[in-house]
Design a protein around this motif. Structure first.
Motif, PDB file in Angstrom:
ATOM      1  N   GLY A  81       0.787  -1.231   0.000  1.00 38.56           N
ATOM      2  CA  GLY A  81       0.000   0.000   0.000  1.00 38.56           C
ATOM      3  C   GLY A  81       0.814   1.274   0.000  1.00 38.56           C
ATOM      4  O   GLY A  81       0.264   2.354   0.239  1.00 38.56           O
ATOM      5  N   HIS A  82       2.119   1.155  -0.300  1.00 33.86           N
ATOM      6  CA  HIS A  82       2.980   2.334  -0.202  1.00 33.86           C
ATOM      7  C   HIS A  82       4.044   2.330  -1.298  1.00 33.86           C
ATOM      8  O   HIS A  82       4.739   1.342  -1.483  1.00 33.86           O
ATOM      9  CB  HIS A  82       3.657   2.362   1.165  1.00 33.86           C
ATOM     10  CG  HIS A  82       4.632   3.487   1.364  1.00 33.86           C
ATOM     11  ND1 HIS A  82       4.244   4.720   1.821  1.00 33.86           N
ATOM     12  CD2 HIS A  82       5.962   3.559   1.142  1.00 33.86           C
ATOM     13  CE1 HIS A  82       5.311   5.519   1.875  1.00 33.86           C
ATOM     14  NE2 HIS A  82       6.364   4.834   1.477  1.00 33.86           N
ATOM     15  N   TYR A  83       4.181   3.460  -1.980  1.00 26.09           N
ATOM     16  CA  TYR A  83       5.226   3.617  -3.001  1.00 26.09           C
ATOM     17  C   TYR A  83       5.748   5.048  -2.968  1.00 26.09           C
ATOM     18  O   TYR A  83       4.967   6.000  -2.918  1.00 26.09           O
ATOM     19  CB  TYR A  83       4.653   3.340  -4.398  1.00 26.09           C
ATOM     20  CG  TYR A  83       5.627   3.621  -5.532  1.00 26.09           C
ATOM     21  CD1 TYR A  83       6.334   2.588  -6.127  1.00 26.09           C
ATOM     22  CD2 TYR A  83       5.839   4.924  -6.007  1.00 26.09           C
ATOM     23  CE1 TYR A  83       7.237   2.839  -7.163  1.00 26.09           C
ATOM     24  CE2 TYR A  83       6.741   5.187  -7.034  1.00 26.09           C
ATOM     25  CZ  TYR A  83       7.422   4.142  -7.608  1.00 26.09           C
ATOM     26  OH  TYR A  83       8.324   4.388  -8.621  1.00 26.09           O
ATOM     27  N   ASN A 100      -7.287  -3.238  -8.178  1.00 28.67           N
ATOM     28  CA  ASN A 100      -5.918  -2.774  -8.443  1.00 28.67           C
ATOM     29  C   ASN A 100      -4.912  -3.919  -8.593  1.00 28.67           C
ATOM     30  O   ASN A 100      -4.036  -3.873  -9.458  1.00 28.67           O
ATOM     31  CB  ASN A 100      -5.468  -1.823  -7.329  1.00 28.67           C
ATOM     32  CG  ASN A 100      -5.872  -0.396  -7.611  1.00 28.67           C
ATOM     33  OD1 ASN A 100      -5.593   0.122  -8.685  1.00 28.67           O
ATOM     34  ND2 ASN A 100      -6.547   0.234  -6.679  1.00 28.67           N
ATOM     35  N   VAL A 105      -2.551  -4.377 -12.005  1.00 26.50           N
ATOM     36  CA  VAL A 105      -1.085  -4.218 -12.041  1.00 26.50           C
ATOM     37  C   VAL A 105      -0.375  -5.564 -12.153  1.00 26.50           C
ATOM     38  O   VAL A 105       0.828  -5.601 -12.394  1.00 26.50           O
ATOM     39  CB  VAL A 105      -0.537  -3.470 -10.806  1.00 26.50           C
ATOM     40  CG1 VAL A 105      -1.055  -2.038 -10.776  1.00 26.50           C
ATOM     41  CG2 VAL A 105      -0.865  -4.201  -9.514  1.00 26.50           C
ATOM     42  N   THR A 111       2.165  -3.717  -3.328  1.00 27.69           N
ATOM     43  CA  THR A 111       2.436  -2.278  -3.333  1.00 27.69           C
ATOM     44  C   THR A 111       1.205  -1.457  -3.704  1.00 27.69           C
ATOM     45  O   THR A 111       0.889  -0.461  -3.045  1.00 27.69           O
ATOM     46  CB  THR A 111       3.558  -1.947  -4.334  1.00 27.69           C
ATOM     47  OG1 THR A 111       4.747  -2.621  -3.941  1.00 27.69           O
ATOM     48  CG2 THR A 111       3.815  -0.445  -4.410  1.00 27.69           C
ATOM     49  N   TRP A 112       0.508  -1.897  -4.758  1.00 28.85           N
ATOM     50  CA  TRP A 112      -0.552  -1.041  -5.311  1.00 28.85           C
ATOM     51  C   TRP A 112      -1.925  -1.350  -4.745  1.00 28.85           C
ATOM     52  O   TRP A 112      -2.936  -0.802  -5.207  1.00 28.85           O
ATOM     53  CB  TRP A 112      -0.518  -1.095  -6.837  1.00 28.85           C
ATOM     54  CG  TRP A 112       0.800  -0.580  -7.311  1.00 28.85           C
ATOM     55  CD1 TRP A 112       1.860  -1.322  -7.744  1.00 28.85           C
ATOM     56  CD2 TRP A 112       1.259   0.795  -7.315  1.00 28.85           C
ATOM     57  NE1 TRP A 112       2.940  -0.501  -8.025  1.00 28.85           N
ATOM     58  CE2 TRP A 112       2.599   0.788  -7.777  1.00 28.85           C
ATOM     59  CE3 TRP A 112       0.660   2.013  -6.977  1.00 28.85           C
ATOM     60  CZ2 TRP A 112       3.354   1.967  -7.896  1.00 28.85           C
ATOM     61  CZ3 TRP A 112       1.410   3.186  -7.108  1.00 28.85           C
ATOM     62  CH2 TRP A 112       2.732   3.144  -7.565  1.00 28.85           C
ATOM     63  N   CYS A 113      -1.983  -2.228  -3.742  1.00 24.81           N
ATOM     64  CA  CYS A 113      -3.238  -2.446  -3.020  1.00 24.81           C
ATOM     65  C   CYS A 113      -3.404  -1.279  -2.056  1.00 24.81           C
ATOM     66  O   CYS A 113      -2.607  -1.126  -1.135  1.00 24.81           O
ATOM     67  CB  CYS A 113      -3.207  -3.752  -2.238  1.00 24.81           C
ATOM     68  SG  CYS A 113      -4.637  -3.954  -1.142  1.00 24.81           S
ATOM     69  N   PRO A 114      -4.426  -0.427  -2.234  1.00 21.21           N
ATOM     70  CA  PRO A 114      -4.568   0.712  -1.323  1.00 21.21           C
ATOM     71  C   PRO A 114      -4.709   0.274   0.135  1.00 21.21           C
ATOM     72  O   PRO A 114      -4.341   1.012   1.048  1.00 21.21           O
ATOM     73  CB  PRO A 114      -5.842   1.404  -1.811  1.00 21.21           C
ATOM     74  CG  PRO A 114      -5.997   0.982  -3.237  1.00 21.21           C
ATOM     75  CD  PRO A 114      -5.465  -0.431  -3.286  1.00 21.21           C
ATOM     76  N   LYS A 128      -6.083   2.622 -14.057  1.00 22.26           N
ATOM     77  CA  LYS A 128      -5.130   1.674 -14.615  1.00 22.26           C
ATOM     78  C   LYS A 128      -5.255   1.611 -16.131  1.00 22.26           C
ATOM     79  O   LYS A 128      -4.269   1.507 -16.845  1.00 22.26           O
ATOM     80  CB  LYS A 128      -5.343   0.288 -13.991  1.00 22.26           C
ATOM     81  CG  LYS A 128      -5.010   0.235 -12.495  1.00 22.26           C
ATOM     82  CD  LYS A 128      -3.551   0.587 -12.230  1.00 22.26           C
ATOM     83  CE  LYS A 128      -3.173   0.484 -10.771  1.00 22.26           C
ATOM     84  NZ  LYS A 128      -3.679   1.588  -9.939  1.00 22.26           N
ATOM     85  N   VAL A 170      -1.493   5.564  -3.380  1.00 18.44           N
ATOM     86  CA  VAL A 170      -0.334   4.758  -2.990  1.00 18.44           C
ATOM     87  C   VAL A 170       0.981   5.512  -3.220  1.00 18.44           C
ATOM     88  O   VAL A 170       1.878   5.463  -2.383  1.00 18.44           O
ATOM     89  CB  VAL A 170      -0.335   3.417  -3.762  1.00 18.44           C
ATOM     90  CG1 VAL A 170       0.986   2.684  -3.585  1.00 18.44           C
ATOM     91  CG2 VAL A 170      -1.491   2.537  -3.301  1.00 18.44           C
ATOM     92  N   ALA A 171       1.083   6.220  -4.339  1.00 18.83           N
ATOM     93  CA  ALA A 171       2.360   6.847  -4.695  1.00 18.83           C
ATOM     94  C   ALA A 171       2.546   8.233  -4.082  1.00 18.83           C
ATOM     95  O   ALA A 171       3.677   8.698  -3.940  1.00 18.83           O
ATOM     96  CB  ALA A 171       2.508   6.922  -6.217  1.00 18.83           C
ATOM     97  N   THR A 207      -7.881   2.823   6.109  1.00 19.10           N
ATOM     98  CA  THR A 207      -6.643   3.151   5.389  1.00 19.10           C
ATOM     99  C   THR A 207      -6.369   4.652   5.450  1.00 19.10           C
ATOM    100  O   THR A 207      -5.240   5.082   5.695  1.00 19.10           O
ATOM    101  CB  THR A 207      -6.759   2.694   3.920  1.00 19.10           C
ATOM    102  OG1 THR A 207      -7.029   1.295   3.903  1.00 19.10           O
ATOM    103  CG2 THR A 207      -5.478   2.970   3.152  1.00 19.10           C
TER     104      THR A 207
END
Lengths: 386, 271
Positions: free
Chosen positions: A58-60, A268, A272, A350-353, B170, B179-180, B223
């Motif tokens: 969940g973090h990048y 997601n 991805v 990573t891309w799972c919120p 996407k 996330v980014a 979240t």
């Protein structure tokens, strides 16, 4: 295969130039919107020089590196999937005419693609798509055409992220089979250079036209060190020997309800995933109804409509959808295609919120199954257990 | 006299933005005019053809006793009834009144509240009459509007996806802003249809297309909280254009500041 050679930065630029001269669209990593994405590149300046990444479930975030590495990040936001298997592809167009209707099939006429800097995980995923989309009786014509004309220039991963587990899946950090050229970036006292190996006739031909020098034992040792260091720094691990039976034995596991509380069913992970290939077919018509286009678009087993049959959707609960996805990826996929559906790129983490971690979910299923088997056997009488 | 199906466009409590989306279909308006007879559309023309109408587009929510009666007449005069926009499908931004006491608003805003006839709740059209097709959004997406009109003209089912905005991010290659970049984003629980417009310009999704088919708002809220979004900000994220939908209403209520064990939900009224 030809002997191992080394290439300096000037040589790397001449490789890009040579590919472009041969008509390739060179697609490689570049920084856009504070992330390393795949896009067309023309010079080394387009590459993410001095940029690393930080990835957790969940973090990048990108982060600066002080060594000027061009490939110092772990993975691009998306894999090669959108390049070779686009999210929306026109299949054919029908036009009403006085005598009926005419159908014109679409043939992708875009330039051949050279994927520059593809990682071992993503290279393995292309191999899986080759098997699934081309290596079966019904060939995906659009994918096959793009793939036939593509060139794959892989780069050894030097700095895996916190979500990476390619070493567990046997797909990296050194790229495996399927590349035309394999590069390993070397940054040491000997200077910034690349070990380059050709792994196909097309790769050998490209290499023969470059100014290179024979690799020394020291170059090879440095490249081996890159692989060893990366292997030691995998952020995640996945035990794979029991996956197939574990997933099938877990069909009724209470863990699916647990993950459903966190899962957003947002799709997601599947979008991805470099191997997820599910699509839907859409017909788009104009107001007159005289022109109709049939498109193939990415779809996801996490959407409700995906499982709609006569009478309604089959997988209404999120738990059922997560179970479907994970079981297909790790158990049914091997049955169906003779290989794992997961390459360990870590993108679904990573891309799972919500930060759902595939490796942790598998570990939890394993623990839960072991617990269930212990309960079934029943505890031994205390008198004999002391 | 045209043999084309007749089209009527109705307005209830709304800002006209969704009707404007129809007028903004500039490249397709002539083609549309060849396929339908615009019989009632005060926003565009004073000409009125009497009903019944084959297709009715209904904008706006029901907020007054008079409108609650009028929508019944519209339904009776319509073949297919299509609601357009967040107001018509969920009650709209004016459904914020549903969290407060309307008589308090009246006393603060109007000099003579007795002259104002209003309902204490803003409700979607579907709470009053049977709706055939719902088009979400604030405003609606013109491509979806044309898709629905085209589908109705051709007698087929409209393609209106119910999955999340994430699919569209996407598909268009937008890097996830949540996330980014850590940007609060309702995309994972919001229905697609806009083409993921806001994330494409580096903004979080505002949720203007309402809840997706399986909206896990509690997980998204958890979240957001873990990312440091304050409780009242989480409440406000879910309490905008689609605050009247059940998933967003419940989630926003769960993050209301507590003013007492049994405090009635209220919003601050400022002049």
């Amino acid at each position: 295969m030809a002997g191992r050679r080394t290439l300096d930065l000037e040589g790397l630029q001449s490789l890009i130039d040579a590919l472009r001269d041969r008509g390739y669209r060179v697609v490689g990593p570049t920084v856009r919107d504070d992330a390393v994405v795949l896009a067309e590149i023309t010079t080394l300046q387009d590459l993410p020089g001095g940029i690393g990444d930080e990835q957790q479930p969940g973090h990048y975030r990108t982060r600066p590196r002080d060594d000027g590495a061009l490939f110092g990040f772990a993975t691009t936001v998306q894999s090669a999937k959108p390049v070779l298997f686009p999210a929306n592809e026109l299949l054919w167009r029908g036009t009403r005419s006085p005598s009926g209707f005419e159908v014109s099939r679409d043939v992708p006429d875009d330039a051949p693609v050279a994927l520059f800097g593809i990682r071992g995980c993503d290279l393995a995923a292309v191999g899986i798509h080759d098997s699934v989309l081309v290596g079966r009786p019904a060939v995906d014509a659009h994918y096959a055409r793009r793939r036939d004309r593509s060139l794959l220039i892989a780069v050894t991963c030097s700095t895996p992220a916190g979500t990476c587990f390619c070493a567990s899946m046997g797909t990296g950090p050194r790229p495996g089979d399927g590349a035309d050229l394999v590069l390993t970036e070397l940054l040491d006292a000997e200077g910034h250079r690349f070990l380059i190996e050709s792994e196909s006739p097309a790769g050998a031909d490209a290499l023969a036209h470059l100014v290179t020098t024979p690799a020394t034992a020291a170059d090879q040792a440095a490249a081996d060190e890159v692989v060893a260091t990366a292997t030691a720094h995998m952020g995640r691990r996945l035990r794979t020997d029991d996956l197939h039976d574990l997933l099938y034995a877990s069909a009724e596991s209470p863990r699916w309800s647990d993950v459903a509380e966190r899962c957003l069913a947002c799709t997601n992970c599947t979008m991805v995933c470099p191997t997820c290939f599910c699509t839907s077919v859409e017909d788009v018509s104009d107001l007159s109804g005289d022109i109709d286009e049939r498109h193939r678009v990415w779809d996801s087993c996490f959407s409700l409509e995906y499982s709609r049959l006569h009478g309604g959707a089959v997988r209404t609960s999120t738990g059922a959808r997560y179970r479907q996805w994970l079981t297909h990826k790790l158990a049914a996929w091997p049955d169906q295609f003779g290989m794992s559906g997961c390459v360990g790129c870590g993108r679904c983490l990573t891309w799972c919120p919500a930060g759902i971690d595939l490796t942790a979910e598998v570990a939890a299923l394993r623990e839960e199954l072991a617990h269930r088997e212990t309960s079934r056997t029943g505890p031994r009488p205390p008198s004999t257990d002391h | 006299m045209s043999e084309n199906p007749t089209l009527a466009v109705w307005k209830f409590a709304s800002c006209d933005g969704c009707q404007l989306t129809l007028l903004n279909c500039e490249d397709e308006l002539l083609a549309l005019a060849e396929r339908v007879e615009v019989a009632y559309f005060p926003e565009a023309t004073g000409a009125v053809v009497s009903g019944p109408y084959d297709i009715s587009l209904v904008e706006g929510s029901i907020t007054t006793p008079a409108d609650a009666e009028r929508i019944q007449q519209v339904r009776a005069a319509s073949g297919l009834l299509v609601t357009i926009g967040a107001c018509a499908t969920s009650g709209g931004i004016q459904a914020l009144r549903n969290f407060a006491d309307v008589s308090e608003f009246l006393s603060v805003v109007y000099a003579h509240p007795a002259y104002v006839a209003t309902l204490d709740r803003s409700t979607p059209i579907s709470a009053h009459v049977t709706v055939d097709v719902q088009l979400r959004g604030c405003p609606i997406d013109r491509h979806q509007l044309l898709e629905v009109l085209g589908a109705l003209l051709q007698g087929r089912r409209p393609r209106i996806p119910t999955f999340s905005v994430c699919v569209e991010c996407k598909q268009r290659g937008t890097t996830c802003v949540a996330v980014a970049h850590g940007t609060p984003c309702l995309g994972p629980v919001t229905q697609a249809g806009c083409g993921a417009l806001c994330p494409s310009v580096d903004r979080g999704c505002y949720g203007c297309f309402g809840p997706s088919d399986t909206p896990n708002t509690a997980s998204l809220a958890a979240t957001l909280r873990a990312q440091g979004v304050p409780e009242d900000a989480v409440m406000r994220l879910f309490r905008t254009f689609n605050a009247g939908t059940e998933p967003f209403r419940l989630e926003s209520t769960a993050h209301e500041p507590t003013t007492g064990a049994n405090a009635a939900p209220r919003t601050e009224v400022t002049s």
